[in-house]
Structure formats: structure tokens, C-alpha cells
Write an enzyme that holds these catalytic residues in place. Structure first.
Site, mmCIF file in Angstrom:
data_model
loop_
_atom_site.group_PDB
_atom_site.id
_atom_site.type_symbol
_atom_site.label_atom_id
_atom_site.label_comp_id
_atom_site.label_asym_id
_atom_site.label_seq_id
_atom_site.Cartn_x
_atom_site.Cartn_y
_atom_site.Cartn_z
ATOM 1 N N SER A 1 0.836 -1.201 0.000
ATOM 2 C CA SER A 1 0.000 0.000 0.000
ATOM 3 C C SER A 1 0.866 1.245 0.000
ATOM 4 C CB SER A 1 -0.881 0.028 1.247
ATOM 5 O OG SER A 1 -1.515 1.285 1.371
ATOM 6 N N THR A 2 0.489 2.222 -0.791
ATOM 7 C CA THR A 2 1.106 3.549 -0.708
ATOM 8 C C THR A 2 0.133 4.505 -0.007
ATOM 9 O OG1 THR A 2 2.410 3.235 -2.706
ATOM 10 C CG2 THR A 2 2.019 5.507 -2.042
ATOM 11 N N ARG A 3 -1.023 4.745 -0.661
ATOM 12 C CA ARG A 3 -1.968 5.762 -0.180
ATOM 13 C C ARG A 3 -2.599 5.415 1.154
ATOM 14 N NH1 ARG A 3 -1.012 6.112 -5.349
ATOM 15 N NH2 ARG A 3 -0.841 3.885 -5.027
ATOM 16 N N THR A 4 -3.045 4.180 1.301
ATOM 17 C CA THR A 4 -3.784 3.836 2.516
ATOM 18 C C THR A 4 -2.852 3.873 3.722
ATOM 19 O OG1 THR A 4 -5.158 2.450 1.113
ATOM 20 C CG2 THR A 4 -5.390 2.165 3.504
ATOM 21 N N ARG B 1 -5.647 -4.366 6.142
ATOM 22 C CA ARG B 1 -5.710 -4.662 4.696
ATOM 23 C C ARG B 1 -5.521 -6.157 4.539
ATOM 24 N NH1 ARG B 1 -3.308 -1.454 -0.462
ATOM 25 N NH2 ARG B 1 -5.124 -0.226 0.148
ATOM 26 N N HIS C 1 -13.663 -1.210 -0.107
ATOM 27 C CA HIS C 1 -12.599 -0.243 0.191
ATOM 28 C C HIS C 1 -13.235 1.066 0.692
ATOM 29 C CE1 HIS C 1 -8.687 1.341 0.306
ATOM 30 N NE2 HIS C 1 -8.370 1.424 -0.970
ATOM 31 N N GLN D 1 -11.477 4.540 0.610
ATOM 32 C CA GLN D 1 -11.383 5.075 -0.752
ATOM 33 C C GLN D 1 -12.687 5.762 -1.145
ATOM 34 O OE1 GLN D 1 -8.540 4.794 -2.889
ATOM 35 N NE2 GLN D 1 -9.711 6.372 -3.933
ATOM 36 N N ASN E 1 -13.530 -4.600 -5.825
ATOM 37 C CA ASN E 1 -13.722 -4.048 -4.475
ATOM 38 C C ASN E 1 -13.945 -2.533 -4.456
ATOM 39 O OD1 ASN E 1 -11.054 -3.742 -5.381
ATOM 40 N ND2 ASN E 1 -10.129 -4.846 -3.654
ATOM 41 N N ASP F 1 -10.146 1.355 -12.499
ATOM 42 C CA ASP F 1 -9.128 0.857 -11.574
ATOM 43 C C ASP F 1 -8.320 -0.166 -12.367
ATOM 44 O OD1 ASP F 1 -7.662 0.110 -9.316
ATOM 45 O OD2 ASP F 1 -9.300 -1.007 -8.365
ATOM 46 N N SER G 1 -6.149 -6.874 -9.910
ATOM 47 C CA SER G 1 -6.028 -6.497 -8.501
ATOM 48 C C SER G 1 -4.994 -7.357 -7.793
ATOM 49 C CB SER G 1 -7.392 -6.654 -7.811
ATOM 50 O OG SER G 1 -8.230 -5.576 -8.132
ATOM 51 N N MET G 2 -4.571 -6.893 -6.626
ATOM 52 C CA MET G 2 -3.594 -7.659 -5.847
ATOM 53 C C MET G 2 -4.186 -9.033 -5.510
ATOM 54 S SD MET G 2 -1.913 -4.798 -3.338
ATOM 55 C CE MET G 2 -3.364 -3.787 -3.057
ATOM 56 N N CYS H 1 -8.545 5.306 -8.277
ATOM 57 C CA CYS H 1 -8.045 5.230 -6.888
ATOM 58 C C CYS H 1 -6.527 5.166 -6.819
ATOM 59 C CB CYS H 1 -8.658 4.024 -6.191
ATOM 60 S SG CYS H 1 -8.187 2.437 -6.918
ATOM 61 N N LEU H 2 -5.888 4.756 -7.940
ATOM 62 C CA LEU H 2 -4.449 4.512 -8.000
ATOM 63 C C LEU H 2 -4.105 3.287 -7.109
ATOM 64 C CD1 LEU H 2 -3.016 8.136 -7.655
ATOM 65 C CD2 LEU H 2 -4.043 7.065 -9.654
ATOM 66 N N ARG I 1 -7.463 11.068 0.397
ATOM 67 C CA ARG I 1 -7.371 9.901 1.282
ATOM 68 C C ARG I 1 -6.953 10.313 2.690
ATOM 69 N NH1 ARG I 1 -6.940 4.758 -0.575
ATOM 70 N NH2 ARG I 1 -7.165 4.446 1.674
HETATM 71 N N1 CP Z 1 -5.928 3.560 -3.531
HETATM 72 C C1 CP Z 1 -5.243 2.794 -2.648
HETATM 73 O O1 CP Z 1 -5.801 2.159 -1.749
HETATM 74 O O2 CP Z 1 -3.900 2.801 -2.829
HETATM 75 P P1 CP Z 1 -2.822 1.927 -2.038
HETATM 76 O O3 CP Z 1 -3.025 0.500 -2.460
HETATM 77 O O4 CP Z 1 -1.502 2.485 -2.461
HETATM 78 O O5 CP Z 1 -3.078 2.086 -0.569
HETATM 79 N N1 NVA Z 2 -8.597 -3.183 -6.878
HETATM 80 C C1 NVA Z 2 -7.278 -2.912 -6.359
HETATM 81 C C2 NVA Z 2 -7.311 -1.684 -5.503
HETATM 82 C C3 NVA Z 2 -6.001 -1.258 -4.939
HETATM 83 C C4 NVA Z 2 -6.108 -0.010 -4.124
HETATM 84 C C5 NVA Z 2 -6.771 -4.125 -5.587
HETATM 85 O O1 NVA Z 2 -7.574 -4.756 -4.874
HETATM 86 O O2 NVA Z 2 -5.606 -4.457 -5.706
#
Ligand code: CP
Ligand code: NVA
Length: 330
Positions: free
Chosen positions: A62-65, A113, A140, A143, A180, A242, A246-247, A284-285, A311
Site C-alpha cells: 500500500s502507498t496511499r492507505t 488490509r 474499500h 477510498q 472491491n 481501476d 487487482s492484488m 483510486c491509484l 485519502r
Molecule cells: N488507492 C489505494 O488504496 O492505494 P494503495 O493500495 O496504495 O493504498
Molecule cells: N482493486 C485494487 C485496488 C487497490 C487499491 C486491488 O484490490 O488491488
């Protein structure tokens, strides 16, 4: 500290329209106060001073969260404690239940997370402190609060009623993977009377249980689903997407990139589909070039960096509402 059952933020579905709009408006208020005076309002300043740390339990990158939550905790005078997937026993050597009971006995809040959404509900079930979902496979919420702050700033409405942001009848078009981020965003839209259209390739649309949850979140909104991006874009005020991978879906990357061919958001797509002239773009990045062209992402209609900054203000409002005010969102 109270040890009565705490209130958790696991999805926007947990909030009434009034509570959701209040979190957005509180975030707006804290942002405005900070920008004007270099400080957050006295009513929340130091709210976590002398309190146990806020645990950030992140099983994914995660960066933003992470940065927004750590920064918001610090702004409240508290101590964030980042616990990555290799730092604690969670899920490897200790049960969710035991981990939750132990960590909540020493902290003010758990911000988690996770992969499966059941991991965050499992933590909440056994926690004596509020649990805030920092992204699960299903939702999320942080977000979505930031996204609605961004929409509220881009489409300001005067004199809206309590429990509303004056956005009724606006339209959000999601082009890409129904994931999500979309689920909580769509729930937020339904709570605020905003219409939603979703274009996803066959097999990547909204699952039935999520469609039911979205539709039960409000009665004034419409949900339109298609696999033709231009159809979803028609009369839209906001285009959103998005990542297509996803991860946790990395093994499917090749198949997904093929399935989503033609879904990249471009100016031509918005024009051909008939988006409203003043349409805006959100994401959302983190962003990958395949889902949105640079001309849109870095263009004049893009709100993405304002959305990312928001955020921080969303995290502040969520910590205020769920930790300082114990879930009494006023
Ligand atoms: N948008 C968002 O949740 O980014 P991170 O995965 O970097 O937290
Ligand atoms: N949909 C992405 C959002 C990341 C902030 C994920 O779940 O990886």
C-alpha cells in the site's frame, strides 16, 4: 477505554446515508481548516494523544492507505504502528481470533488490509476496539469516502439537505473490472442518489450478491450494466476505472489483459459514448497505462491527484468518527 462492543467500518454499507455524507463533510471541513490555518480543528486535535497506538495490519502492499492513515494518526497526536505481513503471526502461526484479541487489548484501533473479506469481519468479531477495513477483496470504504469528497469538491451543491451531498441524479460510469473499489463506490452512489453504469467484459461484471447489496443501498439510483464501454459512458458526469489486475490476481494477468482489450478510457471513448461535456476522471491509484490513456489520466479532466490527497482527509474523518467518537458519526 470502553470495552463494550465497538462499531467497525468494514464497508460503506455499514453507514446510513446521513452518516456517510457526514464523514465526507467532516473530511471536507478538516481539509479546509488545515489549508486555511495550517492546523486541524481543536475539536479533534490531540484526540489520540496519550492513547494506545493504532495498529495498521497490512497483508498487502500500500502507498496511499498506509501513508494517509499513518499521517492522520500523527495529526491526531497518536502513534501509528505498521505491521506488515512478515511482521506478525497473523494467518501464519496464530489464529485470527487470538491475534485480534491480543492486538485489540493493546491498541486504540486496528486498520486492516486483507485478502478475503472474512478476514476483516473475523478480526472485528473478536476485537475490543474499532476495526477499519483498509481494503479487502470485497470493499474499500476509506477510498469511497475520499472519492465522494472529490466528487463533492468537483460538483459543489448549495443548500443540500441533511444526509445528502446534493449530488442526486449525477452519473458515475465505471469502465473496467467490477472489483472491491467499485462495490463500495456504487453503494456510496446509491446512498447519495447518484446513478451508476458499469461496463465490464462478460465474466468480469458485478457478482449477484454484490448487485443485491448495491441495489438495497438506496431507492433513488439506477444501476445500468453493459459490456460496451460507450454505452456506460452516455450522459456520465464522472468516468472511473481501476486496475484490471487487482492484488492477488497476478496469476490471471495475461488472461485479464486480453479480456479487457478495448476498455482503455480515452477522450475518444468519452466523446463517442456521449459523456457530459464537463465530465471528470477518477482512479483510486495505483494506475497502469492499459486502463486509461495518459491524455485522460494527466489531462485537464483528471481529478486523480486531488482524489489521492483526499485519502488523508478521509482517514482523519474515519478515525475521528470511529475511534474518537466511538462510531457516533455527528
Ligand atoms: N488507492 C489505494 O488504496 O492505494 P494503495 O493500495 O496504495 O493504498
Ligand atoms: N482493486 C485494487 C485496488 C487497490 C487499491 C486491488 O484490490 O488491488
Amino acid at each position: 477505554r470502553s470495552y463494550s462492543t465497538p462499531r467497525h467500518l468494514l464497508s460503506i454499507a455499514d453507514l446510513t446515508p446521513k452518516e456517510f455524507s457526514k464523514l465526507v463533510l467532516n473530511a471536507a471541513e478538516y481539509k479546509k481548516a488545515f489549508k486555511a490555518g495550517g492546523s486541524i480543528p481543536d475539536k479533534i486535535k490531540g484526540g489520540l494523544l496519550g492513547q494506545p497506538a493504532v495498529a495498521l495490519m497490512f497483508s498487502k502492499r500500500s502507498t496511499r492507505t498506509r501513508v494517509s492513515t499513518e499521517s492522520a494518526v500523527a495529526m491526531l497526536g497518536g502513534q501509528p504502528m505498521f505491521l506488515g505481513k512478515d511482521d506478525i503471526q497473523l494467518g501464519v502461526n496464530e489464529s485470527l481470533r487470538d491475534t485480534s484479541q491480543v492486538i485489540s487489548s493493546m491498541t486504540s484501533c486496528m486498520v486492516a488490509r486483507v485478502g478475503p473479506h472474512s478476514d476483516v469481519t473475523g478480526l472485528a468479531e473478536h476485537s475490543t476496539v474499532p476495526v477499519i477495513n483498509a481494503l479487502s477483496e470485497d470493499f474499500h470504504p476509506l477510498q469511497t469516502i475520499a472519492d465522494f469528497l472529490t466528487i463533492h469538491e468537483a460538483f459543489p451543491a448549495a443548500n443540500f439537505k441533511d444526509g445528502s451531498l446534493g449530488l442526486e441524479g449525477k452519473k458515475v460510469a465505471w469502465i473496467g473490472d467490477a472489483n472491491n473499489v467499485l462495490f463500495d463506490l456504487a453503494i456510496g452512489c446509491f446512498k447519495m442518489g447518484v446513478n451508476v453504469s458499469v461496463a465490464a467484459p462478460k465474466g468480469y461484471g458485478i457478482p449477484d450478491r454484490m448487485r443485491d447489496l448495491i441495489k438495497s443501498s438506496g431507492s433513488a439510483s439506477e444501476l445500468f450494466e453493459t459490456d460496451v464501454p460507450e454505452e456506460a459512458v452516455k450522459n456520465a458526469d464522472i468516468l472511473v476505472t481501476d486496475t484490471w489486475v487487482s492484488m492477488g490476481q497476478e496469476a490471471e494477468a495475461k488472461k485479464r489483459l486480453e479480456a479487457f482489450a478495448g476498455y482503455q478510457i480515452t477522450n475518444a471513448m468519452a466523446k463517442n459514448g456521449g459523456a457530459n461535456a464537463d465530465w471528470k476522471f477518477m482512479h483510486c491509484l495505483p494506475r497502469h497505462p492499459e486502463e486509461v490513456h495518459d491524455e485522460v489520466f494527466y489531462g485537464p479532466k483528471s481529478l486523480v491527484f486531488q482524489e489521492a490527497e483526499n485519502r488523508l482527509w478521509a482517514a482523519l474523518a474515519a478515525l475521528d468518527g470511529f475511534v474518537l467518537n466511538k462510531g457516533n458519526i455527528v
